[in-house]
Design an enzyme around this catalytic site. Structure first.
Site, PDB file in Angstrom:
ATOM      1  N   HIS A 180      73.195  40.525  12.300  1.00  0.00           N
ATOM      2  CA  HIS A 180      72.645  40.319  10.959  1.00  0.00           C
ATOM      3  C   HIS A 180      71.945  41.593  10.510  1.00  0.00           C
ATOM      4  O   HIS A 180      71.178  42.189  11.271  1.00  0.00           O
ATOM      5  CB  HIS A 180      71.657  39.144  10.983  1.00  0.00           C
ATOM      6  CG  HIS A 180      70.978  38.902   9.676  1.00  0.00           C
ATOM      7  ND1 HIS A 180      71.640  38.434   8.571  1.00  0.00           N
ATOM      8  CD2 HIS A 180      69.684  39.066   9.303  1.00  0.00           C
ATOM      9  CE1 HIS A 180      70.787  38.307   7.567  1.00  0.00           C
ATOM     10  NE2 HIS A 180      69.599  38.686   7.985  1.00  0.00           N
TER      11      HIS A 180
ATOM     12  N   ASP B 194      69.285  27.037  12.834  1.00  0.00           N
ATOM     13  CA  ASP B 194      68.366  27.698  11.909  1.00  0.00           C
ATOM     14  C   ASP B 194      68.944  29.064  11.568  1.00  0.00           C
ATOM     15  O   ASP B 194      68.934  29.978  12.391  1.00  0.00           O
ATOM     16  CB  ASP B 194      66.980  27.860  12.534  1.00  0.00           C
ATOM     17  CG  ASP B 194      66.299  26.541  12.792  1.00  0.00           C
ATOM     18  OD1 ASP B 194      66.499  25.620  11.975  1.00  0.00           O
ATOM     19  OD2 ASP B 194      65.588  26.415  13.806  1.00  0.00           O
ATOM     20  N   LEU B 195      69.459  29.203  10.377  1.00  0.00           N
ATOM     21  CA  LEU B 195      70.187  30.395   9.963  1.00  0.00           C
ATOM     22  C   LEU B 195      69.379  31.668  10.227  1.00  0.00           C
ATOM     23  O   LEU B 195      68.260  31.817   9.744  1.00  0.00           O
ATOM     24  CB  LEU B 195      70.538  30.294   8.477  1.00  0.00           C
ATOM     25  CG  LEU B 195      71.374  31.425   7.893  1.00  0.00           C
ATOM     26  CD1 LEU B 195      72.744  31.471   8.573  1.00  0.00           C
ATOM     27  CD2 LEU B 195      71.522  31.243   6.390  1.00  0.00           C
ATOM     28  N   ASP B 196      69.972  32.577  11.005  1.00  0.00           N
ATOM     29  CA  ASP B 196      69.374  33.883  11.310  1.00  0.00           C
ATOM     30  C   ASP B 196      68.003  33.774  11.971  1.00  0.00           C
ATOM     31  O   ASP B 196      67.189  34.693  11.884  1.00  0.00           O
ATOM     32  CB  ASP B 196      69.262  34.740  10.032  1.00  0.00           C
ATOM     33  CG  ASP B 196      70.612  34.981   9.394  1.00  0.00           C
ATOM     34  OD1 ASP B 196      71.599  35.126  10.136  1.00  0.00           O
ATOM     35  OD2 ASP B 196      70.686  35.032   8.153  1.00  0.00           O
ATOM     36  N   GLU B 197      67.739  32.663  12.638  1.00  0.00           N
ATOM     37  CA  GLU B 197      66.446  32.473  13.301  1.00  0.00           C
ATOM     38  C   GLU B 197      66.607  32.314  14.810  1.00  0.00           C
ATOM     39  O   GLU B 197      65.655  31.961  15.502  1.00  0.00           O
ATOM     40  CB  GLU B 197      65.735  31.240  12.730  1.00  0.00           C
ATOM     41  CG  GLU B 197      65.382  31.336  11.255  1.00  0.00           C
ATOM     42  CD  GLU B 197      64.284  32.344  10.977  1.00  0.00           C
ATOM     43  OE1 GLU B 197      63.513  32.646  11.900  1.00  0.00           O
ATOM     44  OE2 GLU B 197      64.219  32.843   9.834  1.00  0.00           O
TER      45      GLU B 197
END
Length: 291
Positions: free
Chosen positions: A199, A233-236
């Site tokens: 990311h 959890d998107l990009d977490e």
């Protein structure tokens, strides 16, 4: 410590357990009992969590093959004694990998080139994409290419096909090398701990379309990338590696994007290497990397 003969089979033991006296002594004693020498060892004790982490690479002193099944039985007894979470593998074993992409080629090209040159030790069973654009690149490295189009109506079908491929090919790791689709919660759960995403991450973080144009407009001084495990959890997800590159006001958005591609490729390659070399322990929401 005795240096084993060149070409000897190496094993890797990766473990975590409550921090307690005697763990290192017990592991070293077991390896000595099995006539093994320690080739490489890393360890870390976390004071806040009172957790101990260790990675040991070892080989027989005389270079003879390891009986990993017998060793696993011995380590299992040790694991019960110290309440360990552990895995024991052949260091040379090539992990079976699926690389997922969309239209951006830089991370895919970097991974396939590193693997072809011996910098990575992967068995890339397929490149999977929601677009046909990178089929030629996969072909140039003699890697099978699978086009799985994704639309709102076919998303479930495409994810089912991906999971079927993962099971049929006994895939160890899925790498999202700039795959521009959000995975469903169910797919993230099924791939937990064995899917890595790259990311773009900058200070501050710019979300949405054209992040490098947003960065240019705000005059950022660093751009970067974060490689992390995939979660719902998107990009977490737990962070594996981050790369930062200093930039300044002279760079236009296209130049910032080029630096970003460089950061993404570097961070992702290191994350994939550490995972496939069995150097990463997942610890709640973060990782411990034993290098």
């Amino acid at each position: 410590m005795v240096t084993p003969p060149t070409g000897a089979q190496h094993g890797v033991l990766l473990l975590s357990c409550p921090d307690a006296p005697g763990v290192v002594h017990a592991v070293a004693g077991l390896l000595m009992q099995e006539k093994c020498t320690i080739v490489q060892s890393q360890q870390f004790g976390s004071m806040p969590t009172r957790t101990f982490y260790m990675r040991v690479e070892f080989a027989h002193i005389d270079g003879s093959p390891l009986d990993l099944d017998a060793l696993r039985a011995e380590v299992d007894a040790l694991g019960e004694r110290f309440h360990m979470t552990w895995r024991l593998v052949d260091a040379a074993q090539r992990q079976r990998v699926v690389i997922m992409v969309s239209k951006f080629a830089h991370c895919l090209n970097d991974l396939l080139f590193r693997n072809s040159s011996g910098d990575l030790n992967l068995d890339v069973v397929a490149v999977v994409s929601n677009h046909p654009d990178l089929g030629r690149m996969a072909d140039s490295f003699d890697v099978p290419f699978r086009h799985l189009p994704v639309t709102p109506d076919t998303k479930g079908e495409a994810e089912a096909a991906l999971l079927a491929l993962v099971r049929e090919e006994q895939v160890d790791l899925v790498v999202l090398a700039r795959y521009m689709q959000i995975l469903s919660t169910d797919l993230c759960t099924q791939l937990e701990g064995k899917a890595i995403n790259i990311h773009h991450s900058m200070l501050p973080s710019f979300k949405g379309a054209k992040p490098y144009h947003q960065a240019y407009a705000r005059g950022v001084k660093f751009i970067g990338a974060t490689a992390h495990y995939v979660t719902a959890d998107l990009d977490e997800g737990p962070i594996i590696e981050q790369e930062l590159i200093r930039v300044d006001h002279t760079l236009v958005p296209d130049q910032l994007a080029a630096r970003g591609r460089e950061a993404e490729s570097r961070a992702l390659a290191r994350a994939v290497r550490w995972h496939t070399e069995n150097r990463i322990v997942l610890s709640d929401a973060k990782t411990v990397i034993l290098q």
